[in-house]
Design a protein around this motif. Structure first.
Motif, PDB file in Angstrom:
ATOM      1  N   ILE A   1       0.851  -1.205   0.000  1.00 32.74           N
ATOM      2  CA  ILE A   1       0.000   0.000   0.000  1.00 32.74           C
ATOM      3  C   ILE A   1       0.880   1.246   0.000  1.00 32.74           C
ATOM      4  CG2 ILE A   1      -1.709   1.329   1.315  1.00 32.74           C
ATOM      5  CD1 ILE A   1      -2.821  -1.396   2.320  1.00 32.74           C
TER       6      ILE A   1
ATOM      7  N   GLN B   1       0.863   3.557  -3.375  1.00 32.38           N
ATOM      8  CA  GLN B   1      -0.221   4.483  -3.034  1.00 32.38           C
ATOM      9  C   GLN B   1      -0.451   5.546  -4.108  1.00 32.38           C
ATOM     10  OE1 GLN B   1       0.726   7.198   0.197  1.00 32.38           O
ATOM     11  NE2 GLN B   1       2.744   6.321   0.424  1.00 32.38           N
ATOM     12  N   HIS B   2       0.616   6.243  -4.498  1.00 33.48           N
ATOM     13  CA  HIS B   2       0.433   7.355  -5.436  1.00 33.48           C
ATOM     14  C   HIS B   2       0.068   6.861  -6.826  1.00 33.48           C
ATOM     15  CE1 HIS B   2       1.830   9.794  -2.228  1.00 33.48           C
ATOM     16  NE2 HIS B   2       3.053   9.300  -2.253  1.00 33.48           N
TER      17      HIS B   2
ATOM     18  N   LEU C   1      -3.591   5.579  -6.852  1.00 31.26           N
ATOM     19  CA  LEU C   1      -4.573   6.671  -6.743  1.00 31.26           C
ATOM     20  C   LEU C   1      -4.608   7.482  -8.040  1.00 31.26           C
ATOM     21  CD1 LEU C   1      -6.623   8.027  -4.814  1.00 31.26           C
ATOM     22  CD2 LEU C   1      -4.866   9.704  -4.347  1.00 31.26           C
ATOM     23  N   ARG C   2      -3.414   7.744  -8.580  1.00 32.59           N
ATOM     24  CA  ARG C   2      -3.337   8.512  -9.821  1.00 32.59           C
ATOM     25  C   ARG C   2      -4.107   7.779 -10.939  1.00 32.59           C
ATOM     26  NH1 ARG C   2       2.367   9.976 -10.083  1.00 32.59           N
ATOM     27  NH2 ARG C   2       2.673   7.932 -10.982  1.00 32.59           N
TER      28      ARG C   2
ATOM     29  N   VAL D   1      -7.798   8.113 -10.289  1.00 32.10           N
ATOM     30  CA  VAL D   1      -8.289   9.481 -10.540  1.00 32.10           C
ATOM     31  C   VAL D   1      -8.428   9.699 -12.040  1.00 32.10           C
ATOM     32  CG1 VAL D   1      -7.684  11.922 -10.399  1.00 32.10           C
ATOM     33  CG2 VAL D   1      -7.473  10.493  -8.379  1.00 32.10           C
TER      34      VAL D   1
ATOM     35  N   ARG E   1     -12.005  12.478  -7.758  1.00 31.99           N
ATOM     36  CA  ARG E   1     -11.083  12.173  -6.665  1.00 31.99           C
ATOM     37  C   ARG E   1     -11.746  11.352  -5.547  1.00 31.99           C
ATOM     38  NH1 ARG E   1      -5.485  13.742  -5.059  1.00 31.99           N
ATOM     39  NH2 ARG E   1      -5.425  12.862  -2.996  1.00 31.99           N
TER      40      ARG E   1
ATOM     41  N   GLU F   1     -10.748   7.638  -4.336  1.00 34.45           N
ATOM     42  CA  GLU F   1     -10.280   7.279  -2.988  1.00 34.45           C
ATOM     43  C   GLU F   1     -11.063   6.094  -2.430  1.00 34.45           C
ATOM     44  OE1 GLU F   1     -10.051  10.707  -0.460  1.00 34.45           O
ATOM     45  OE2 GLU F   1      -8.357  11.534  -1.576  1.00 34.45           O
TER      46      GLU F   1
ATOM     47  N   PHE G   1      -9.839   3.133  -4.218  1.00 35.11           N
ATOM     48  CA  PHE G   1      -8.477   2.840  -3.752  1.00 35.11           C
ATOM     49  C   PHE G   1      -8.544   1.858  -2.570  1.00 35.11           C
ATOM     50  CE2 PHE G   1      -4.993   3.794  -0.809  1.00 35.11           C
ATOM     51  CZ  PHE G   1      -3.888   3.822  -1.624  1.00 35.11           C
ATOM     52  N   GLN G   2      -9.422   2.153  -1.609  1.00 39.82           N
ATOM     53  CA  GLN G   2      -9.544   1.278  -0.436  1.00 39.82           C
ATOM     54  C   GLN G   2     -10.100  -0.090  -0.840  1.00 39.82           C
ATOM     55  OE1 GLN G   2     -11.335   2.952   3.044  1.00 39.82           O
ATOM     56  NE2 GLN G   2     -10.604   4.999   2.590  1.00 39.82           N
ATOM     57  N   GLU G   3     -11.121  -0.057  -1.687  1.00 41.83           N
ATOM     58  CA  GLU G   3     -11.740  -1.322  -2.108  1.00 41.83           C
ATOM     59  C   GLU G   3     -10.748  -2.191  -2.877  1.00 41.83           C
ATOM     60  OE1 GLU G   3     -14.570  -2.437  -1.025  1.00 41.83           O
ATOM     61  OE2 GLU G   3     -14.785  -0.554   0.058  1.00 41.83           O
TER      62      GLU G   3
ATOM     63  N   TRP H   1      -7.558  -2.468  -2.421  1.00 43.00           N
ATOM     64  CA  TRP H   1      -6.642  -3.182  -1.527  1.00 43.00           C
ATOM     65  C   TRP H   1      -7.343  -4.307  -0.769  1.00 43.00           C
ATOM     66  CZ3 TRP H   1      -1.843  -3.341  -2.546  1.00 43.00           C
ATOM     67  CH2 TRP H   1      -1.228  -2.243  -3.157  1.00 43.00           C
ATOM     68  N   ILE H   2      -8.634  -4.075  -0.459  1.00 40.50           N
ATOM     69  CA  ILE H   2      -9.396  -5.165   0.184  1.00 40.50           C
ATOM     70  C   ILE H   2      -9.506  -6.334  -0.798  1.00 40.50           C
ATOM     71  CG2 ILE H   2     -11.674  -5.838   1.087  1.00 40.50           C
ATOM     72  CD1 ILE H   2     -10.500  -3.904   3.001  1.00 40.50           C
TER      73      ILE H   2
END
Lengths: 172, 192
Positions: B24, B28-29, B32-33, B36, B42, B46, B49-51, B53-54
């Motif tokens: 993570i 991360q960047h 997310l990029r 996006v 955005r 975000e 992004f969390q989903e 990784w899950i």
């Protein structure tokens, strides 16, 4: 509309420029295109002002694209890490429960097999001692095996009709 | 593929939370990029992004170490984005095109953070150019945004992009070419 060979050349040049970006074509791309692509493009750019302008614009655009900073905030990263850890724990517990259930099922199956064999022998011995025909002690064995399930079913059925529920009131 | 991919695959099969923490941090960047650019929003990026990784945790055993981890990670994120849009609208990635949810929010997802230090003239110019390009990106179809981002920010090869987007190589080439051409007027706007 029909394209002329000259238009094709511009199109090809622009595609090469767009795919290569401001840097030279990468080794991977060179394999895809003809080996002479670079040389051809360079020669074309020498003579074609519009494609040269396109190349400059493309380079600017790509630089512009790269200058857009999008960064993840610290809070997003830590929230994600926390959620992932929590989910990992849930999955771990679920896996442990599943393992326990599997072990229990295996143990119950083994016990049932062993006890069935022992009970069969016991009924056989009793039948021989009482000098009963084998069909009689075999039926007795079956009734004995089915009895717990039968009693449980009767109790469950009775619970819905005659026995009090957990609030103490009678149904039906 | 590489020793690193093999180790990641092994760790993902074990659902090693420490490895996931590291991944993570590391991606991360970039992730997310990508999100996006893909969604153009955005906030949604975000959430996804969390989903993502899950999902990586749950489906980690599916990662094939023949491929780069980033390619697999982006494809997980991409599938989630498509699922989200299908739930929201009966559409594919086309539904992620601009103008549906963020008409009044032109430059929001690609907002550039203000730099605290005094900037040189060329930095200011570059920033302005970036703003124009960012605004232009919002008017591009999601497929073009994705292709441009993967090619020029992630530096992925055309084959990698084709694998990730599950389209033929020619389609990737055409998306990059058309996307870049479509951004040209926005760049010219910056130069005026």
């Amino acid at each position: 509309m029909k394209t002329t060979p000259n238009n094709d050349a511009h199109e090809r040049a622009r595609q090469l420029i767009a795919l290569s970006g401001p840097e030279a074509l990468s080794a991977a791309d060179r394999r895809q295109d003809q080996p002479s692509s670079n040389a051809w493009l360079a020669a074309h750019l020498e003579t074609c002002a519009s494609c040269r302008a396109f190349a400059e614009n493309a380079a600017e655009t790509i630089r512009g694209l790269r200058s857009i900073p999008i960064a993840a905030e610290r809070s997003l990263v830590s929230t994600t890490q926390m959620r992932v850890r929590r989910r990992a724990l849930e999955l771990q517990r679920h896996r442990e429960r599943l393992w326990m259930v599997s072990v229990s099922c295996t143990a119950v199956t083994l016990c049932a097999l062993l006890s069935t064999v022992a009970l069969w022998r016991g009924f056989e011995w009793l039948g021989a001692r009482a000098q009963l025909p084998s069909s009689v002690w075999q039926v007795a064995f079956l009734v004995f095996c089915v009895m717990p399930a039968l009693v449980a079913a009767i109790l469950l059925l009775a619970k819905d009709t005659h026995l009090p529920d957990h609030t103490g009131s009678y149904q039906g | 593929m590489t020793q690193e991919s093999t180790e990641i695959a092994r760790g993902l099969r074990r659902r090693d939370p420490d490895l996931l923490d590291r991944l993570i941090e590391q991606y991360q960047h970039r992730l997310l990029r990508y999100l996006v650019y893909l969604t153009g929003r955005r906030e949604l990026a975000e959430d996804l992004f969390q989903e993502t990784w899950i999902r990586v945790l749950e489906r980690g055993h599916q990662f094939n170490d023949k491929y780069a981890f980033s390619t697999w990670l982006f494809s997980v994120a991409r599938n989630l984005a498509i699922d989200y849009m299908r739930r929201k609208q009966p559409a594919s990635l086309d539904g992620l095109m601009n103008g549906k949810d963020n008409d009044n929010n032109d430059a929001a997802p690609f907002d550039l953070p203000a730099t605290g230090r005094p900037s040189a003239f060329d930095l200011t110019l570059q920033r302005e150019q970036g703003e124009h390009i960012a605004a232009g990106m919002q008017h591009l179809p999601a497929e073009y945004r994705e292709a441009l981002m993967l090619r020029f920010q992630e530096g992925m090869s055309l084959e990698e992009i084709a694998t990730l987007a599950r389209v033929p190589l020619g389609t990737v080439k055409s998306r990059i070419y058309r996307g870049l051409s479509a951004l040209e007027p926005w760049l010219k706007g910056a130069q005026l």
